[in-house]
Motif scaffolding. Structure first.
Motif, PDB file in Angstrom:
ATOM      1  N   ALA A   1      48.536  34.643  47.048  1.00 21.33           N
ATOM      2  CA  ALA A   1      48.965  35.923  46.479  1.00 21.33           C
ATOM      3  C   ALA A   1      47.901  36.371  45.481  1.00 21.33           C
ATOM      4  N   ILE A   2      47.787  37.677  45.310  1.00 21.10           N
ATOM      5  CA  ILE A   2      46.792  38.275  44.410  1.00 21.10           C
ATOM      6  C   ILE A   2      47.501  39.063  43.316  1.00 21.10           C
ATOM      7  N   MET A   3      47.029  38.927  42.101  1.00 20.48           N
ATOM      8  CA  MET A   3      47.364  39.849  41.022  1.00 20.48           C
ATOM      9  C   MET A   3      46.046  40.309  40.429  1.00 20.48           C
ATOM     10  N   ALA A   4      45.877  41.628  40.363  1.00 17.81           N
ATOM     11  CA  ALA A   4      44.641  42.200  39.832  1.00 17.81           C
ATOM     12  C   ALA A   4      45.000  43.202  38.742  1.00 17.81           C
ATOM     13  N   TYR A   5      44.073  43.424  37.837  1.00 22.70           N
ATOM     14  CA  TYR A   5      44.310  44.458  36.819  1.00 22.70           C
ATOM     15  C   TYR A   5      42.995  45.037  36.323  1.00 22.70           C
ATOM     16  N   HIS A   6      43.115  46.264  35.816  1.00 21.59           N
ATOM     17  CA  HIS A   6      41.980  46.993  35.247  1.00 21.59           C
ATOM     18  C   HIS A   6      41.996  46.720  33.745  1.00 21.59           C
TER      19      HIS A   6
ATOM     20  N   VAL B   1      34.676  41.759  37.728  1.00 22.55           N
ATOM     21  CA  VAL B   1      33.567  42.655  38.056  1.00 22.55           C
ATOM     22  C   VAL B   1      33.677  43.895  37.176  1.00 22.55           C
ATOM     23  N   PRO B   2      32.569  44.627  36.996  1.00 18.94           N
ATOM     24  CA  PRO B   2      32.645  45.879  36.237  1.00 18.94           C
ATOM     25  C   PRO B   2      33.570  46.870  36.937  1.00 18.94           C
ATOM     26  N   ALA B   3      34.303  47.621  36.131  1.00 21.84           N
ATOM     27  CA  ALA B   3      35.177  48.660  36.687  1.00 21.84           C
ATOM     28  C   ALA B   3      34.327  49.780  37.268  1.00 21.84           C
ATOM     29  N   LYS B   4      34.862  50.411  38.304  1.00 22.82           N
ATOM     30  CA  LYS B   4      34.213  51.552  38.941  1.00 22.82           C
ATOM     31  C   LYS B   4      35.325  52.450  39.465  1.00 22.82           C
ATOM     32  N   ALA B   5      35.260  53.729  39.126  1.00 19.88           N
ATOM     33  CA  ALA B   5      36.288  54.651  39.594  1.00 19.88           C
ATOM     34  C   ALA B   5      36.317  54.665  41.118  1.00 19.88           C
TER      35      ALA B   5
ATOM     36  N   LYS C   1      49.974  33.620  36.065  1.00 20.93           N
ATOM     37  CA  LYS C   1      49.455  32.898  34.895  1.00 20.93           C
ATOM     38  C   LYS C   1      47.973  32.664  35.149  1.00 20.93           C
ATOM     39  N   GLU C   2      47.156  33.577  34.648  1.00 23.18           N
ATOM     40  CA  GLU C   2      45.739  33.587  35.017  1.00 23.18           C
ATOM     41  C   GLU C   2      45.028  32.270  34.729  1.00 23.18           C
ATOM     42  N   ALA C   3      45.430  31.573  33.692  1.00 21.09           N
ATOM     43  CA  ALA C   3      44.792  30.291  33.374  1.00 21.09           C
ATOM     44  C   ALA C   3      44.992  29.270  34.493  1.00 21.09           C
ATOM     45  N   TYR C   4      45.993  29.475  35.335  1.00 24.63           N
ATOM     46  CA  TYR C   4      46.292  28.550  36.426  1.00 24.63           C
ATOM     47  C   TYR C   4      45.934  29.111  37.798  1.00 24.63           C
ATOM     48  N   ALA C   5      45.247  30.236  37.832  1.00 25.89           N
ATOM     49  CA  ALA C   5      44.849  30.826  39.113  1.00 25.89           C
ATOM     50  C   ALA C   5      43.904  29.875  39.845  1.00 25.89           C
TER      51      ALA C   5
ATOM     52  N   ASN D   1      40.286  44.877  48.487  1.00 23.67           N
ATOM     53  CA  ASN D   1      39.899  46.246  48.131  1.00 23.67           C
ATOM     54  C   ASN D   1      40.919  46.808  47.153  1.00 23.67           C
ATOM     55  N   LEU D   2      40.489  46.979  45.909  1.00 22.44           N
ATOM     56  CA  LEU D   2      41.366  47.547  44.886  1.00 22.44           C
ATOM     57  C   LEU D   2      41.150  49.048  44.864  1.00 22.44           C
ATOM     58  N   GLN D   3      42.175  49.771  45.269  1.00 23.85           N
ATOM     59  CA  GLN D   3      42.080  51.220  45.416  1.00 23.85           C
ATOM     60  C   GLN D   3      42.713  51.924  44.220  1.00 23.85           C
ATOM     61  N   GLY D   4      42.164  53.097  43.898  1.00 21.02           N
ATOM     62  CA  GLY D   4      42.756  53.927  42.857  1.00 21.02           C
ATOM     63  C   GLY D   4      42.350  53.566  41.443  1.00 21.02           C
ATOM     64  N   ILE D   5      41.208  52.913  41.268  1.00 16.52           N
ATOM     65  CA  ILE D   5      40.719  52.626  39.913  1.00 16.52           C
ATOM     66  C   ILE D   5      40.378  53.966  39.270  1.00 16.52           C
ATOM     67  N   LYS D   6      40.932  54.234  38.088  1.00 13.79           N
ATOM     68  CA  LYS D   6      40.823  55.589  37.529  1.00 13.79           C
ATOM     69  C   LYS D   6      39.547  55.882  36.756  1.00 13.79           C
ATOM     70  N   ASN D   7      38.810  54.855  36.306  1.00 13.15           N
ATOM     71  CA  ASN D   7      37.586  55.137  35.555  1.00 13.15           C
ATOM     72  C   ASN D   7      36.654  53.925  35.571  1.00 13.15           C
ATOM     73  N   ASP D   8      35.493  54.080  34.938  1.00 12.47           N
ATOM     74  CA  ASP D   8      34.465  53.027  34.900  1.00 12.47           C
ATOM     75  C   ASP D   8      34.540  52.168  33.636  1.00 12.47           C
ATOM     76  N   THR D   9      35.594  52.291  32.871  1.00 12.70           N
ATOM     77  CA  THR D   9      35.719  51.590  31.600  1.00 12.70           C
ATOM     78  C   THR D   9      36.196  50.153  31.799  1.00 12.70           C
ATOM     79  N   GLY D  10      35.554  49.211  31.147  1.00 13.76           N
ATOM     80  CA  GLY D  10      36.016  47.829  31.149  1.00 13.76           C
ATOM     81  C   GLY D  10      35.686  47.048  32.405  1.00 13.76           C
ATOM     82  N   LYS D  11      36.593  46.148  32.759  1.00 10.94           N
ATOM     83  CA  LYS D  11      36.405  45.198  33.864  1.00 10.94           C
ATOM     84  C   LYS D  11      37.596  45.245  34.807  1.00 10.94           C
ATOM     85  N   ILE D  12      37.360  44.761  36.010  1.00  4.27           N
ATOM     86  CA  ILE D  12      38.429  44.512  36.975  1.00  4.27           C
ATOM     87  C   ILE D  12      38.544  43.002  37.086  1.00  4.27           C
ATOM     88  N   ARG D  13      39.759  42.483  36.924  1.00  4.86           N
ATOM     89  CA  ARG D  13      39.999  41.043  37.042  1.00  4.86           C
ATOM     90  C   ARG D  13      40.972  40.815  38.195  1.00  4.86           C
TER      91      ARG D  13
END
Length: 141
Positions: free
Chosen positions: A82-87, A62-66, A52-56, A28-40
């Motif tokens: 371990a998880i690394m996520a970004y907007h 998924v689509p971003a959602k506030a 190193k995402e190429a080695y994940a 659960n990724l909390q605090g996404i500020k807007n609907d722009t772009g993607k969540i990875r």
């Protein structure tokens, strides 16, 4: 002929038992500020390849959602992850950095560690046992 059939049966039994222990991870990724772009969201099991995402092990986009976005990793074996996520607001497929060091897009790590400098696998590592797991990650902008 019997020893061959016995070995084959045993092998099939062991393979089916291994998958019986596969579990799901809900992030659960909390605090996404807007609907722009993607969540990875990248899932890592190797400390040398963390971030190193190429080695994940697996990456989910998924689509971003506030607000809160949930992703699910399926069929995971027990072990350390371990998880690394970004907007990815500009949807360019990478975390934008200022001066090559400071994220300019929202990001989050499992365990929500306070880090100075690059986070390590140990900062974010959690153990998958023999049951499904749900974790919350705060997105920092």
């Amino acid at each position: 002929m019997k020893p061959v059939l016995l070995r084959l049966s045993l092998l099939l039994l062991l393979m089916s038992c291994g998958s019986a222990f596969a579990q799901n991870l809900y992030v659960n990724l909390q605090g996404i500020k807007n609907d722009t772009g993607k969540i990875r969201v990248g899932l890592y099991s190797n400390k040398e390849k963390f971030r190193k995402e190429a080695y994940a092990l697996k990456v989910i986009e998924v689509p971003a959602k506030a607000g809160t976005v949930q992703v699910e990793f399926t069929d995971l074996q027990p072990g350390w992850y371990a998880i690394m996520a970004y907007h990815d607001e500009d949807a360019n497929g990478r975390l934008n950095l200022l001066l090559g060091m400071y994220p300019t897009e929202g990001y989050g790590l499992s365990n929500n560690p306070s880090v100075f400098g690059p986070p390590t696998f140990e900062d974010s590592a959690f153990k998958m046992e023999d049951q499904n797991l749900s974790i919350n990650i705060e997105t920092r902008y």
